[in-house]
Design a protein around this motif. Sequence first.
Motif, PDB file in Angstrom:
ATOM      1  N   TYR A 167       0.819  -1.213   0.000  1.00 25.11           N
ATOM      2  CA  TYR A 167       0.000   0.000   0.000  1.00 25.11           C
ATOM      3  C   TYR A 167       0.852   1.263   0.000  1.00 25.11           C
ATOM      4  N   ALA A 168       1.841   1.326   0.908  1.00 29.77           N
ATOM      5  CA  ALA A 168       2.672   2.523   1.053  1.00 29.77           C
ATOM      6  C   ALA A 168       4.133   2.134   1.004  1.00 29.77           C
ATOM      7  N   CYS A 179       4.277   0.084   4.450  1.00 27.50           N
ATOM      8  CA  CYS A 179       3.100  -0.206   5.270  1.00 27.50           C
ATOM      9  C   CYS A 179       2.178  -1.065   4.408  1.00 27.50           C
ATOM     10  N   PRO A 180       2.363  -2.382   4.432  1.00 24.38           N
ATOM     11  CA  PRO A 180       1.673  -3.265   3.491  1.00 24.38           C
ATOM     12  C   PRO A 180       0.351  -3.828   4.023  1.00 24.38           C
ATOM     13  N   TYR A 181      -0.542  -4.097   3.109  1.00 22.00           N
ATOM     14  CA  TYR A 181      -1.797  -4.814   3.350  1.00 22.00           C
ATOM     15  C   TYR A 181      -1.447  -6.302   3.471  1.00 22.00           C
ATOM     16  N   THR A 182      -1.958  -7.075   4.413  1.00 22.89           N
ATOM     17  CA  THR A 182      -3.222  -6.862   5.091  1.00 22.89           C
ATOM     18  C   THR A 182      -3.093  -6.397   6.541  1.00 22.89           C
ATOM     19  N   ASN A 203       0.979  -2.197  13.975  1.00 25.76           N
ATOM     20  CA  ASN A 203       0.357  -0.894  13.730  1.00 25.76           C
ATOM     21  C   ASN A 203      -1.146  -1.061  13.610  1.00 25.76           C
ATOM     22  N   ARG A 204      -1.910  -0.213  14.314  1.00 21.42           N
ATOM     23  CA  ARG A 204      -3.370  -0.308  14.289  1.00 21.42           C
ATOM     24  C   ARG A 204      -3.997   0.626  13.244  1.00 21.42           C
ATOM     25  N   ILE A 205      -3.212   1.467  12.596  1.00 20.38           N
ATOM     26  CA  ILE A 205      -3.744   2.415  11.611  1.00 20.38           C
ATOM     27  C   ILE A 205      -3.834   1.714  10.261  1.00 20.38           C
ATOM     28  N   ARG A 206      -5.039   1.605   9.715  1.00 21.43           N
ATOM     29  CA  ARG A 206      -5.277   0.761   8.549  1.00 21.43           C
ATOM     30  C   ARG A 206      -5.418   1.592   7.271  1.00 21.43           C
ATOM     31  N   GLY A 223      -6.609   6.371   3.863  1.00 21.90           N
ATOM     32  CA  GLY A 223      -7.342   5.319   4.546  1.00 21.90           C
ATOM     33  C   GLY A 223      -8.566   4.934   3.739  1.00 21.90           C
ATOM     34  N   TYR A 224      -9.425   4.154   4.338  1.00 18.79           N
ATOM     35  CA  TYR A 224     -10.615   3.658   3.655  1.00 18.79           C
ATOM     36  C   TYR A 224     -11.797   4.601   3.848  1.00 18.79           C
ATOM     37  N   GLY A 225     -12.619   4.725   2.800  1.00 17.97           N
ATOM     38  CA  GLY A 225     -13.873   5.452   2.911  1.00 17.97           C
ATOM     39  C   GLY A 225     -13.694   6.880   3.372  1.00 17.97           C
TER      40      GLY A 225
END
Length: 286
Positions: A167-168, A179-182, A203-206, A223-225
Amino acid sequence: MQKSALVPHARLPRAHHDRHVLSSTVDVFGTAHWLLADRAPQPRVDAFPLDVLVVSVHPGGDIELTELSAVRARWPRLDRLPDGGFVVAAARTLESVDQVQVFDALGRETSSFSVGDAVEHLLVDEAGHIWVGHFDENPAGIRRWSPTGHLYWKSDVASIPGLFDCYALNVSGTTAWACPYTDFPLVEIRPGRTDLPVKVWANRIRGAKAVAVHGKQVAFYGGYGEERDRLAHGEVNETSVEPTDVGLLTLPDGSLPGRRQVVGRGPRIYVQAQPFTAWGVFDLSS
């Protein structure tokens, strides 16, 4: 919610606004680059390769023009090498076509090779190594290449939890942060170190699309949404990133970016919104 505004960093000169932006980035030294074509290529109509122009705007404001001959990538990623050359890579691969082209400072192709499909990030470090982060259609994760196509490092030799999509990715000096998914851990990669080349913090920041790091301070953007424009701050301890503050990151005029692209470089997050003619910067160290 507290808002942080981007600071203007670089702008494409107005004389080139009539051209189509194929790609744009900010390199490891802070110079902004635009890869321009005469017009937007039309699928199944325009023939590739194309001759294109790179417009570079240095931190002091000096402008440099470089013509690149026979660029093959339809949806290119772009960055500059420390010797003044350029790397152009296609996000998606085509059979029997080298995906990455390396050009010298005069715009002549010097090498070509493939790094694998699904390129999300392409960032060159100060030593001239090419870091590639893949999205989830390629399990390769993160890799570091030479400008001649030698694979120097790959993430599948490291214990990075839940690396299905990069992701980042932030490249500064010769270090990379991801900062990879998942699981979205904060990952520091220093391939030159023999003792601990990879560090991982929970890390808790998704869902962040960019990350900036300054000492023990970290900022995650995106982030999402409804969290699309979120700027979340955290502090690194021994095992995890502890959130400290959450706000919004806006354009210099206070509006939200909408469609944008981002580049992470050490403590800086560069953001470019449509029509992709200007870069703004958030600096965690300032």
